[in-house]
Design a protein around this motif. Structure first.
Motif, PDB file in Angstrom:
ATOM      1  N   UNK A   5     -11.279  -7.363  -3.293  1.00 24.93           N
ATOM      2  CA  UNK A   5     -10.412  -6.357  -2.685  1.00 24.93           C
ATOM      3  C   UNK A   5     -10.860  -6.014  -1.275  1.00 24.93           C
ATOM      4  N   UNK A   6      -9.885  -5.584  -0.487  1.00 23.91           N
ATOM      5  CA  UNK A   6     -10.172  -4.953   0.794  1.00 23.91           C
ATOM      6  C   UNK A   6      -9.876  -3.483   0.577  1.00 23.91           C
TER       7      UNK A   6
ATOM      8  N   UNK B 118     -10.992   6.870   3.883  1.00 23.05           N
ATOM      9  CA  UNK B 118     -10.021   7.944   4.119  1.00 23.05           C
ATOM     10  C   UNK B 118      -9.693   8.123   5.589  1.00 23.05           C
TER      11      UNK B 118
ATOM     12  N   UNK C 275       9.130   5.086   5.162  1.00 24.53           N
ATOM     13  CA  UNK C 275       8.835   6.478   4.789  1.00 24.53           C
ATOM     14  C   UNK C 275       9.822   6.894   3.718  1.00 24.53           C
TER      15      UNK C 275
ATOM     16  N   UNK D 258       4.327   7.157   2.627  1.00 20.46           N
ATOM     17  CA  UNK D 258       4.582   5.981   3.460  1.00 20.46           C
ATOM     18  C   UNK D 258       4.181   4.763   2.657  1.00 20.46           C
TER      19      UNK D 258
ATOM     20  N   UNK E  88       0.580   5.292   1.190  1.00 20.98           N
ATOM     21  CA  UNK E  88      -0.230   6.242   1.933  1.00 20.98           C
ATOM     22  C   UNK E  88       0.381   7.632   1.821  1.00 20.98           C
TER      23      UNK E  88
ATOM     24  N   UNK F  66       2.449   5.300  11.840  1.00 22.08           N
ATOM     25  CA  UNK F  66       2.723   3.877  12.098  1.00 22.08           C
ATOM     26  C   UNK F  66       1.837   3.007  11.208  1.00 22.08           C
ATOM     27  N   UNK F  67       2.059   1.703  11.278  1.00 19.49           N
ATOM     28  CA  UNK F  67       1.240   0.771  10.516  1.00 19.49           C
ATOM     29  C   UNK F  67      -0.156   0.638  11.076  1.00 19.49           C
ATOM     30  N   UNK F  68      -1.066   0.156  10.241  1.00 19.36           N
ATOM     31  CA  UNK F  68      -2.446  -0.037  10.678  1.00 19.36           C
ATOM     32  C   UNK F  68      -2.548  -1.284  11.537  1.00 19.36           C
TER      33      UNK F  68
ATOM     34  N   UNK G 205       0.838  -1.189   0.000  1.00 17.33           N
ATOM     35  CA  UNK G 205       0.000   0.000   0.000  1.00 17.33           C
ATOM     36  C   UNK G 205       0.878   1.246   0.000  1.00 17.33           C
TER      37      UNK G 205
ATOM     38  N   UNK H 220      -3.880  11.330  -1.085  1.00 14.54           N
ATOM     39  CA  UNK H 220      -4.511  10.160  -1.700  1.00 14.54           C
ATOM     40  C   UNK H 220      -4.989   9.127  -0.682  1.00 14.54           C
ATOM     41  N   UNK H 221      -4.645   9.292   0.564  1.00 17.65           N
ATOM     42  CA  UNK H 221      -5.053   8.291   1.536  1.00 17.65           C
ATOM     43  C   UNK H 221      -4.299   6.992   1.330  1.00 17.65           C
ATOM     44  N   UNK H 222      -4.893   5.894   1.770  1.00 19.05           N
ATOM     45  CA  UNK H 222      -4.256   4.572   1.693  1.00 19.05           C
ATOM     46  C   UNK H 222      -4.679   3.911   0.381  1.00 19.05           C
ATOM     47  N   UNK H 223      -3.721   3.720  -0.508  1.00 18.89           N
ATOM     48  CA  UNK H 223      -3.993   3.163  -1.825  1.00 18.89           C
ATOM     49  C   UNK H 223      -3.380   1.771  -1.945  1.00 18.89           C
TER      50      UNK H 223
ATOM     51  N   UNK I 297      -9.771  -0.581  11.360  1.00 17.83           N
ATOM     52  CA  UNK I 297      -8.353  -0.552  11.678  1.00 17.83           C
ATOM     53  C   UNK I 297      -8.025   0.770  12.357  1.00 17.83           C
TER      54      UNK I 297
ATOM     55  N   UNK J  24     -14.224  -4.237   8.140  1.00 16.90           N
ATOM     56  CA  UNK J  24     -13.209  -4.271   9.185  1.00 16.90           C
ATOM     57  C   UNK J  24     -12.866  -2.848   9.609  1.00 16.90           C
TER      58      UNK J  24
ATOM     59  N   UNK K 220      -0.317  -5.355   9.262  1.00 18.54           N
ATOM     60  CA  UNK K 220       0.533  -4.356   8.627  1.00 18.54           C
ATOM     61  C   UNK K 220       1.900  -4.249   9.284  1.00 18.54           C
ATOM     62  N   UNK K 221       2.891  -3.980   8.440  1.00 19.13           N
ATOM     63  CA  UNK K 221       4.212  -3.664   8.948  1.00 19.13           C
ATOM     64  C   UNK K 221       4.281  -2.206   9.366  1.00 19.13           C
ATOM     65  N   UNK K 222       5.426  -1.783   9.905  1.00 24.72           N
ATOM     66  CA  UNK K 222       5.576  -0.409  10.400  1.00 24.72           C
ATOM     67  C   UNK K 222       5.739   0.630   9.294  1.00 24.72           C
TER      68      UNK K 222
ATOM     69  N   UNK L 238       3.429   0.797   2.939  1.00 24.53           N
ATOM     70  CA  UNK L 238       3.166  -0.276   3.888  1.00 24.53           C
ATOM     71  C   UNK L 238       3.091  -1.617   3.183  1.00 24.53           C
TER      72      UNK L 238
ATOM     73  N   UNK M 140      -5.792  -8.291   7.589  1.00 21.58           N
ATOM     74  CA  UNK M 140      -4.433  -8.048   7.122  1.00 21.58           C
ATOM     75  C   UNK M 140      -3.606  -7.478   8.269  1.00 21.58           C
TER      76      UNK M 140
ATOM     77  N   UNK N 256     -12.704   5.638  -3.141  1.00 21.73           N
ATOM     78  CA  UNK N 256     -12.699   4.673  -2.072  1.00 21.73           C
ATOM     79  C   UNK N 256     -14.104   4.133  -1.852  1.00 21.73           C
TER      80      UNK N 256
ATOM     81  N   UNK O  12      -9.953   0.471   1.716  1.00 24.98           N
ATOM     82  CA  UNK O  12      -9.930   1.335   2.893  1.00 24.98           C
ATOM     83  C   UNK O  12     -10.532   2.705   2.595  1.00 24.98           C
TER      84      UNK O  12
ATOM     85  N   UNK P 225      -3.722  -3.071  -7.971  1.00 23.54           N
ATOM     86  CA  UNK P 225      -4.493  -1.872  -7.686  1.00 23.54           C
ATOM     87  C   UNK P 225      -3.949  -0.713  -8.480  1.00 23.54           C
TER      88      UNK P 225
END
Lengths: 114, 113
Positions: free
Chosen positions: B100-101, B105, A110, A88, A37, B41-43, A35, A41-44, B35, B33, A105-107, A90, A103, B2, B103, A58
């Motif tokens: 797909x999952x 905003x 950046x 970021x 982020x 940091x990560x989700x 992903x 654009x948010x989390x893509x 999150x 879900x 997620x890793x840390x 991920x 799912x 989204x 997310x 995606x």
């Protein structure tokens, strides 16, 4: 700690360069997701691999590519970097790669492109 | 765009109050879900509710799902400063033939001491 590891944590590079981000999934998980982020654009979702094979794609640019290796770790390659690629990144993993699974997620890495 | 849309985009409350965040989506889902993400940091997965469930609890978290309205809410009771984070809903569905999952905003929650 999710059990997903990502390296490096931070990366600073210049436009036009190429970088590789690395991810190790949780023990036993077969699927890896990438992903991006960014603030605007948010989390893509970029791409998903399952047991070494690409499963879903995606909004991944042609300048970006990824692969999952036999030991299940994954790498995301970003080339011809642009300022807008700063974000970021991920990695997440899940057990069987089903879209309804949780799912982990890793840390994150950046990336700053100057 | 989204699939999930969180509301509000930002929420600021006093410690001890309850926080409610909403998520709306457009197509039928397998599950939804929630999150949480601390800054940079990560989700972290909080809770999963299946399409045939209406309510689920986990500690101070309560999630509801209304498939007829295509909406879900996340309630955090007796909030603490440590709950300050961004909260995302994610819908598991099939979009254009792809599973797909997706997310939303996110809602940025700030708990003031």
């Amino acid at each position: 700690d999710s059990g997903v590891t990502q390296t490096p944590k931070h990366l600073i590079t210049a436009t036009g360069q190429r970088v590789t981000l690395r991810c190790s999934p949780r023990s036993g998980d077969l699927s890896v997701y990438w992903y991006q982020q960014s603030l605007d654009q948010g989390l893509q979702f970029l791409i998903q691999y399952y047991n070494g094979e690409e499963r879903a794609k995606g909004n991944i640019l042609e300048r970006f590519s990824a692969q999952q290796f036999p030991d299940l770790h994954s790498e995301l390659n970003l080339s011809s970097l642009e300022l807008g690629d700063s974000a970021l990144y991920f990695c997440a993993s899940s057990a069987q790669g089903a879209f309804w699974e949780t799912q982990y997620f890793g840390p994150g890495t950046r990336l700053l492109v100057l | 765009s989204q699939q999930g849309e969180e509301d509000p985009q930002a929420l600021s409350i006093q410690e001890g109050e309850n926080a409610t965040m909403n998520c709306s989506y457009k197509t039928s889902i397998n599950n939804l879900q929630w999150y949480r993400q601390n800054s940079g940091r990560g989700l972290v997965h909080l809770i999963l509710i299946r399409s045939n469930e209406r309510e689920k609890h986990s500690g101070r978290l309560r999630v509801t799902l209304d498939t007829s309205k295509k909406s879900s809410s996340l309630l955090i009771t007796a909030s603490r400063a440590a709950d300050t984070a961004s909260y995302f809903c994610a819908t598991a569905n099939i979009i254009q033939g792809a599973q797909k999952l997706v997310f939303g905003q996110g809602t940025r929650l700030t708990i003031n001491p």
